[in-house]
Design an enzyme around this catalytic site. Structure first.
Site, PDB file in Angstrom:
ATOM      1  N   LEU A  84       0.833  -1.210   0.000  1.00 31.92           N
ATOM      2  CA  LEU A  84       0.000   0.000   0.000  1.00 31.92           C
ATOM      3  C   LEU A  84       0.869   1.262   0.000  1.00 31.92           C
ATOM      4  CD1 LEU A  84      -2.926  -0.966   2.408  1.00 31.92           C
ATOM      5  CD2 LEU A  84      -2.787  -1.225  -0.072  1.00 31.92           C
TER       6      LEU A  84
ATOM      7  N   TYR B 210      14.118   2.032 -14.038  1.00 30.44           N
ATOM      8  CA  TYR B 210      12.952   1.157 -13.869  1.00 30.44           C
ATOM      9  C   TYR B 210      13.099  -0.101 -14.709  1.00 30.44           C
ATOM     10  CZ  TYR B 210       8.452  -0.819 -15.150  1.00 30.44           C
ATOM     11  OH  TYR B 210       7.448  -1.702 -15.441  1.00 30.44           O
TER      12      TYR B 210
ATOM     13  N   ASP C 140       5.195  -6.121   2.771  1.00 33.09           N
ATOM     14  CA  ASP C 140       6.217  -5.868   1.766  1.00 33.09           C
ATOM     15  C   ASP C 140       6.828  -7.186   1.298  1.00 33.09           C
ATOM     16  OD1 ASP C 140       8.773  -5.071   0.517  1.00 33.09           O
ATOM     17  OD2 ASP C 140       8.360  -3.099   1.390  1.00 33.09           O
TER      18      ASP C 140
ATOM     19  N   THR D 136       7.790  -6.216 -18.306  1.00 34.26           N
ATOM     20  CA  THR D 136       7.387  -5.134 -19.204  1.00 34.26           C
ATOM     21  C   THR D 136       8.163  -5.184 -20.509  1.00 34.26           C
ATOM     22  OG1 THR D 136       7.478  -2.717 -19.470  1.00 34.26           O
ATOM     23  CG2 THR D 136       9.056  -3.689 -17.972  1.00 34.26           C
ATOM     24  N   ASP D 137       7.576  -4.640 -21.567  1.00 35.70           N
ATOM     25  CA  ASP D 137       8.275  -4.559 -22.852  1.00 35.70           C
ATOM     26  C   ASP D 137       9.468  -3.611 -22.788  1.00 35.70           C
ATOM     27  OD1 ASP D 137       6.842  -2.167 -22.667  1.00 35.70           O
ATOM     28  OD2 ASP D 137       5.859  -2.365 -24.613  1.00 35.70           O
ATOM     29  N   GLU D 138       9.521  -2.761 -21.768  1.00 35.21           N
ATOM     30  CA  GLU D 138      10.606  -1.789 -21.670  1.00 35.21           C
ATOM     31  C   GLU D 138      11.977  -2.430 -21.447  1.00 35.21           C
ATOM     32  OE1 GLU D 138       9.939   1.855 -19.529  1.00 35.21           O
ATOM     33  OE2 GLU D 138       7.782   1.482 -19.456  1.00 35.21           O
TER      34      GLU D 138
ATOM     35  N   LYS E  46      13.659  -4.192 -13.750  1.00 34.10           N
ATOM     36  CA  LYS E  46      12.734  -5.229 -14.212  1.00 34.10           C
ATOM     37  C   LYS E  46      13.481  -6.298 -15.013  1.00 34.10           C
ATOM     38  CE  LYS E  46       8.941  -5.570 -13.719  1.00 34.10           C
ATOM     39  NZ  LYS E  46       8.203  -6.275 -12.613  1.00 34.10           N
TER      40      LYS E  46
END
Length: 306
Positions: A34, A146, A58, A122-124, A150
């Site tokens: 949260l 970021y 966490d 992610t595609d990034e 990932k």
């Protein structure tokens, strides 16, 4: 089946929790810290569902994670710091959550012999591509903190398959949009600002291209991988709908009723990838295909936020 969904109060995670409870008989355990992007409001309507339990915590908390993983059969890890701009300002929480948090989950999954582990990516991680589309075997070339974290989490997860035979699968999706997304992201941000008659700050000249995927289609895809994906494999998730950020902005103004005079071109962000595009042949072989047209998804998203 008992499913642990980490990051399940965030944007995509909460949509996935809703999807599981609406379409299966699985029991769902949601774990979320949260932080700024996660809220129990995203779980409205299912928070007290008789097959759902929510735990605030966490993924870096090894004792808590061990306790929760022991009670589950499979893990779907959505938990992540996910905003590029924030990672440029401060990379530390991205490294801690995206990499070390994933390591904590993997260790617990190994300890308790989890049946399947789906790492959401992610595609990034592929970086930018001028033409064509990235396949799952293409090299990774992340260009911001970021996406670098990932990519690190992807490789770490896959190493647990190779080294420990942990049944890990990775999904890499294109840009998601839809209900429950944090308002700092482009589409919800521009919908609310356009409706309020405010300026829409667009990076550079707006020519950056993204492949837009309605979040409910992504949830269906993740479920397909969870059910039928092969351990050790990566699955791209994309819609095939590629639009420049300027085209998306104009469509938002059209469905909201704003004026093109609201568009304000601002200084581009550092390391801004020009184009993403994914080859989804492997995923489609599992029987999945997108159902939502961009315009329909955009209208549904508009209705949610306004």
């Amino acid at each position: 089946m008992r499913v642990l969904v980490t990051g399940g109060a965030g944007f995509i995670g909460s949509n996935f929790v809703h999807h599981l409870l609406e379409t299966t008989n699985h029991r769902v355990l949601t774990l979320d810290a949260l932080t700024y992007a996660g809220t129990t409001e995203n779980l409205s309507g299912v928070l007290d569902h008789d097959r759902h339990r929510f735990v605030e915590g966490d993924i870096r908390d090894e004792e808590l994670v061990d306790e929760l993983v022991e009670a589950c059969d499979v893990i779907v890890n959505f938990a992540a710091e996910s905003h590029v701009d924030r990672s440029i300002r401060d990379a530390e929480p991205f490294v801690e959550t995206n990499v070390d948090g994933t390591r904590t989950l993997l260790d617990a999954a190994l300890e308790h012999d989890i049946d399947r582990f789906v790492q959401i990516s992610t595609d990034e991680v592929y970086g930018t591509i001028e033409s064509g589309s990235f396949g799952e075997d293409d090299p990774l070339n992340p260009r911001n903190p970021y996406s670098a974290t990932k990519a690190g989490a992807d490789l770490l997860a896959l190493s647990y398959y190779t080294t420990h035979d942990l049944p890990v699968m990775v999904t890499r999706s294109s840009n998601n949009y839809g209900p429950r997304q944090h308002r700092e992201k482009l589409i919800p941000k521009f919908i609310t600002r356009a409706a309020a008659g405010e300026d829409l700050p667009l990076y550079g000249d707006g020519s950056n291209v993204r492949e837009w995927l309605y979040v409910k289609d992504n949830c269906r895809a993740v479920k397909s991988v969870l059910d039928d994906g092969q351990p050790g494999e990566v699955y791209n998730i994309g819609s095939g709908t590629e639009l420049t950020n300027l085209e998306v902005t104009k469509q938002i103004l059209d469905v909201v009723g704003g004026s093109k005079d609201q568009i304000e071109f601002v200084e581009d962000r550092p390391g801004h990838d020009q184009r993403y595009s994914l080859d989804t042949t492997k995923l489609r072989s599992l029987g999945w295909e997108p159902k939502w047209e961009f315009r329909d998804g955009l209208k549904a998203t508009r209705d949610y936020y306004l």
